[in-house]
Write an enzyme that holds these catalytic residues in place. Structure first.
Site, PDB file in Angstrom:
ATOM      1  N   GLU A  10       0.795  -1.065  -0.409  1.00  0.00           N
ATOM      2  CA  GLU A  10      -0.177  -0.463   0.212  1.00  0.00           C
ATOM      3  C   GLU A  10       1.123   1.055  -0.024  1.00  0.00           C
ATOM      4  O   GLU A  10       0.966   2.222   0.318  1.00  0.00           O
ATOM      5  CB  GLU A  10      -0.424   0.251   1.619  1.00  0.00           C
ATOM      6  CG  GLU A  10      -0.564   0.306   2.503  1.00  0.00           C
ATOM      7  CD  GLU A  10      -0.139  -0.648   3.703  1.00  0.00           C
ATOM      8  OE1 GLU A  10       0.208  -2.531   2.350  1.00  0.00           O
ATOM      9  OE2 GLU A  10       0.371  -1.096   4.140  1.00  0.00           O
ATOM     10  N   GLU A  53      -5.544  -2.354  -0.656  1.00  0.00           N
ATOM     11  CA  GLU A  53      -4.265  -1.568  -0.327  1.00  0.00           C
ATOM     12  C   GLU A  53      -5.000   0.226  -0.625  1.00  0.00           C
ATOM     13  O   GLU A  53      -4.228   0.407   0.255  1.00  0.00           O
ATOM     14  CB  GLU A  53      -3.698  -1.820  -1.750  1.00  0.00           C
ATOM     15  CG  GLU A  53      -3.219  -3.905  -1.495  1.00  0.00           C
ATOM     16  CD  GLU A  53      -2.506  -4.008  -0.345  1.00  0.00           C
ATOM     17  OE1 GLU A  53      -2.205  -3.385   0.930  1.00  0.00           O
ATOM     18  OE2 GLU A  53      -2.975  -5.016   0.122  1.00  0.00           O
TER      19      GLU A  53
HETATM   20  N1  B3K Z   1       0.917  -4.201   4.097  1.00  0.00           N
HETATM   21  C1  B3K Z   1       1.216  -5.259   3.114  1.00  0.00           C
HETATM   22  C2  B3K Z   1       2.228  -6.358   3.788  1.00  0.00           C
HETATM   23  C3  B3K Z   1       3.449  -6.837   4.074  1.00  0.00           C
HETATM   24  C4  B3K Z   1       4.409  -7.652   4.404  1.00  0.00           C
HETATM   25  C5  B3K Z   1       5.607  -7.317   4.225  1.00  0.00           C
HETATM   26  N2  B3K Z   1       6.508  -8.611   4.640  1.00  0.00           N
HETATM   27  C6  B3K Z   1       0.413  -5.561   2.477  1.00  0.00           C
HETATM   28  C7  B3K Z   1      -0.801  -5.238   2.927  1.00  0.00           C
HETATM   29  O1  B3K Z   1      -0.717  -6.120   4.049  1.00  0.00           O
HETATM   30  O2  B3K Z   1      -1.994  -4.950   2.464  1.00  0.00           O
HETATM   31 ZN    ZN Z   2      -2.843  -5.067   4.377  1.00  0.00          ZN
END
Ligand code: B3K
Ligand code: ZN
Length: 869
Positions: A264, A298
């Site tokens: 995101e 996202e």
């Molecule tokens: N925030 C990211 C995931 C990141 C993972 C790092 N190993 C995607 C999500 O949850 O939207």
């Molecule tokens: Zn997320």
């Protein structure tokens, strides 16, 4: 391993001594190495502090300057840069060199098929420059990118494009400015040559937002659905959550090499191409729905994650649990609420409950972490979402939205904690969530055991509810939780009996707070059938002695669709469990006609939604079934599940066949109605494939399919029914699609879960398929991940060959991509759930891995937990 990785504890959180308010990044992207100049404005936060530690990993340091002067007071360590004798406020300039081409970890700056891209969450920014790489340091970023114009015509970063220019040597540059302060994990850079799909969205306050989706050359005809999903997400967040987008541009880039689903980054999402690219030839209905959900997820992070971020990584569920809840609501508002709920509940009851019983058990807000990437788990995400959902159930939509408003009023532009969120919910609604907070700190799956007692003299129904949470690997003692327990009572004619206490109607959602508690309802004139844990109102298991008749009754009479599905699942569960015991005792499998009739009623129902019928007819997975036992007997479970499927197929052949033919759709459309019809028709195909006409039917289905959903369903039916035409249809598919890795993932997946003898040798052979590469996380997960996770009979073969195969792969991935390795190892960690022979074979492989002298932190953490006594 030279130095043992160190754990961090939630209780040790300390605000930083210095913070960074602004950072100007200057990237010069070159083939052999890239140069990064980072100029930061640093200010002291704690009086007297004069040293700070900047995180860094795999960087080549060129120079350090403070206030424009070379700074000699620094020391490089394996983890970063220690600066000392610092003034209280200063400009810091650091030049580092990085080798993106050599970065196989897909974290930091790397190349995906010739395009530069970044992944910084959780701690990847430190692979770009030395920095305070922690989410509570919020800075305004500007980014200048310079690269060769012919190879990299698009140079992208967060925020708004504020300048561009050409250089005389064929290189060009673009300057980006992000007006919103953000933590480093939300930084992104992309440089490459793409096809671009552009559109725009007018926000409800009238601002125009440019929408841009970048895909590999030639894939423009697969980006439309992602764009529609993005516009739907933006509109939905305005309508349901009163939240509007805040920049003038929103960009999404699809890349083939990506460790997870998507990321995101502010204004510049980077996506696994799996969650962007779709058209009817290449994508199944499940892919379409997955894209809608992930694009939504996202996008929703822009408020829940980016505008309000996490104070520290222990608070990850603050943004992930909440954002999963939001994306689930988005999908449910746009599509079938019942089908969405069913699929979410399957994940919680299956793999999330299994995680609770594994060595990696942790609360949704973990207490101790070695490698943060190991905590992007089903517990933090899916159970985290269930915890938000329980608050929503307890407070109601109106109070919940009031809580969201207050949360943003208090915390917009800051890094917050889970406690801040619960407090906002509490303050906005006057609810008391004191006991509820335990859901954040207590791990494990609570068990509810319910008994009922009908008094036909007093016309009362007493429900006694006991709650018990078994110890988990991380936590012995458990306390009673506040559990919202949603019930409904039915009379024999199907009428709802109102819940009353002392003659006054009471809410359907009971508040269970004690280890044991009795609820008494009056004015109950007949012994009712009770629908319990409606909508899966809490992430718990339910024990109640239902009779087959009561479950069959609920399958027809329960007022809500989820409850009808759930009754069918409970009916199946009863008979699956009983039959596993029979097989273990050497007896034959029995599946009563009355039970078959209950499913016949569902197939013949004219009132049920077809998509729901498809779900009712889908048996629980072997893994979910395994979760019902203390010792998982993979062979007996497989045998029983297959036998029940065959019984239903034989007994209901006419009904299945009639439905199969009536659901045929001439033209292909992607509406929820047509998706539902295809889903049920393909479920029917799966059953009919087991019959005498199996080969002919599946071949015809394959030949006449005019979309990928039906094509993939034919391959799946041939695989699971082990039909003789399986090899032919699989070969035809591979001939057609072997140039396209994303499409081939469907094929690799079916190789992975192939039930036939010799499955492991076949998986090994397919690793030489031209479309396969261990470097690509999607391919690895489709073939190897699916074999180890979704082919229990063959992965757990008694000779231990499956275990050895997995650890051979892990030894390779430990070096090239430890994040992917660490996801893949999960089935081995669960060795204690199997018989003693299998346990020792699995343990031996874990011990072999533990001895690797370059064991990555990711695997180290999991293996050590698993081997602890
Ligand atoms: N925030 C990211 C995931 C990141 C993972 C790092 N190993 C995607 C999500 O949850 O939207
Ligand atoms: Zn997320």
């Amino acid at each position: 391993m030279t130095q043992q990785p160190q754990a961090k504890y939630r209780k040790d959180y300390k605000a930083p001594d210095f913070t960074i308010t602004h950072i100007d990044l200057d990237f010069d992207l070159q083939a052999s190495m890239s140069r990064v100049i980072a100029k930061s404005r640093v200010t002291q936060q704690v009086t007297g502090a004069d040293s700070m530690f900047l995180d860094g990993d795999a960087l080549s340091l060129q120079r350090v300057e403070v206030n424009g002067q070379p700074w000699p007071h620094y020391e490089e360590t394996s983890e970063g840069l220690h600066l000392s004798q610092l003034p209280s406020e200063f400009d810091l300039e650091i030049e580092t060199h990085i080798d993106a081409a050599a970065n196989t970890l897909l974290e930091g700056l790397y190349l995906s098929d010739g395009a530069y891209c970044t992944q910084c969450e959780a701690e990847g920014f430190r692979r770009i420059t030395y920095y305070l790489d922690r989410p509570d340091v919020l800075a305004k970023f500007t980014t200048k990118i310079t690269a060769d114009k012919a190879a990299f015509p698009f140079l992208l970063s967060n925020g708004n494009n504020v300048g561009a220019g050409e250089l005389s040597d064929g290189r060009h540059w673009v300057q980006w400015d992000d007006p919103y302060a953000k933590p480093s994990y939300l930084f992104a850079l992309v440089a490459g040559d793409f096809d671009l799909l552009s559109d725009k969205f007018k926000t409800r306050s009238g601002r125009d937002v440019a929408l841009e989706i970048f895909v590999d050359k030639g894939n423009l005809n697969r980006a439309e659905h992602a764009m529609t999903s993005l516009k739907n997400s933006m509109k939905w967040d305005e309508d349901r959550f009163d939240l509007e987008y805040d920049l003038d541009i929103y960009m999404i880039v699809a890349v083939d090499f990506f460790n997870m689903g998507a990321m995101e980054n502010k204004g510049l999402n980077v996506f696994n191409s799996k969650y962007v690219l779709a058209n009817s030839d290449t994508a199944t209905d499940t892919d379409y729905l997955g894209i809608e959900a992930v694009i939504g997820h996202e996008y929703f992070h822009n408020w829940t994650g980016n505008r309000v971020t996490c104070r520290d990584w222990f608070q990850l569920s603050l943004k992930e649990g909440l954002t999963v809840f939001r994306d689930q609501e988005f999908s449910s508002d746009l599509g079938s609420r019942a089908v969405n709920r069913i699929n979410n509940v399957r994940i919680v009851r299956g793999p999330q409950f299994a995680e609770d019983r594994s060595p990696m058990a942790h609360p949704i807000r973990p207490e101790k972490v070695i490698e943060m990437n190991n905590f992007y788990t089903l517990t933090v995400y899916e159970k985290g979402s269930e915890v938000i959902r329980m608050m929503h159930t307890l407070l109601g939509e109106e109070n919940f939205q009031r809580g969201m408003k207050l949360y943003f009023e208090r915390h917009d532009g800051t890094a917050a904690t889970c406690e801040d969120f619960v407090k906002a919910m509490e303050d906005a609604s006057d609810a008391d969530l004191a006991q509820f907070r335990l859901w954040y700190s207590q791990s494990g799956t609570p068990e509810l055991t319910v008994t009922s007692d009908f008094d036909d003299k007093a016309n009362t129904l007493s429900l006694t509810v006991k709650q018990y949470t078994p110890s988990t690997a991380d936590q012995k003692e458990k306390l009673p939780l506040l559990i919202p327990f949603d019930i409904e009572l039915y009379a024999a004619n199907g009428d709802v009996i109102e819940l009353q206490r002392n003659g006054v109607a009471v809410d359907n959602v009971l508040r269970v707070t004690e280890a044991e508690q009795t609820f008494v309802f009056d004015n109950v004139e007949e012994n009712p059938v009770i629908s319990m844990l409606r909508e899966f109102s809490a992430p718990v298991t339910l024990n109640y002695e239902y009779s087959d008749e009561d479950l069959a009754f609920l399958m027809v009479h329960a007022r809500n669709e989820f409850a009808r599905w759930d009754a069918g699942q409970m009916l199946l569960a009863k008979h699956i469990k009983a039959n596993v015991a029979r097989v273990q005792a050497g007896e034959t499998i029995i599946f009563p006609e009355e039970v078959v009739d209950a499913f016949r009623g569902v197939l013949l129902s004219e009132e049920l939604d077809v998509a729901l019928i498809a779900e009712v007819m889908t048996l629980p997975s072997e893994n979910e079934i395994g979760g019902w036992f203390d010792v998982v007997d993979v062979d007996a479970i497989h045998q029983v599940r297959d036998a029940i499927k065959l019984s239903l197929s034989t007994a209901l052949a006419d009904e299945l066949s009639a439905l199969y033919h009536s659901l045929n759709q001439r033209t292909y459309t992607i509406t929820h109605e047509s998706i539902g019809k295809r889903s049920l028709r393909n479920v029917c195909l799966g059953y009919l494939a087991l019959g005498e006409q199996g080969n002919a039917l599946v071949s015809a289905h394959f030949e006449t399919a005019n979309n990928m959903t039906d094509t993939a369903a034919a391959l799946a039916a041939a695989t699971h029914a082990e039909l003789t035409n399986r090899d032919a249809v699989m070969a035809a598919f591979s001939d057609k699609w072997q140039h396209d890795g994303l499409v081939m993932d469907k094929w690799f997946l079916l190789q992975g879960c192939n039930p036939s003898v010799g499955a492991l040798d076949n998986v090994k052979a397919q690793m030489s398929h031209p479309a396969f590469s261990l470097k690509n996380p999607n391919r690895t997960r489709s073939l190897i991940g699916v074999f180890c996770n979704n082919n229990p009979v063959h992965f757990h073969e008694k000779d231990g060959a499956g275990y050895k195969f997995l650890s051979d792969i892990l030894i390779q991935l430990n070096e090239s991509n430890p994040q992917v390795a660490s996801r893949l190892i999960d089935p081995l960690l669960k060795f204690k759930r199997f018989d003693s022979d299998r346990q020792s074979l699995m343990r031996a492989q874990l011990e072999r891995l533990a001895l690797l002298d370059n064991l990555a932190k990711d695997l180290y953490e999991k293996i050590n937990k698993a081997l602890e006594v």
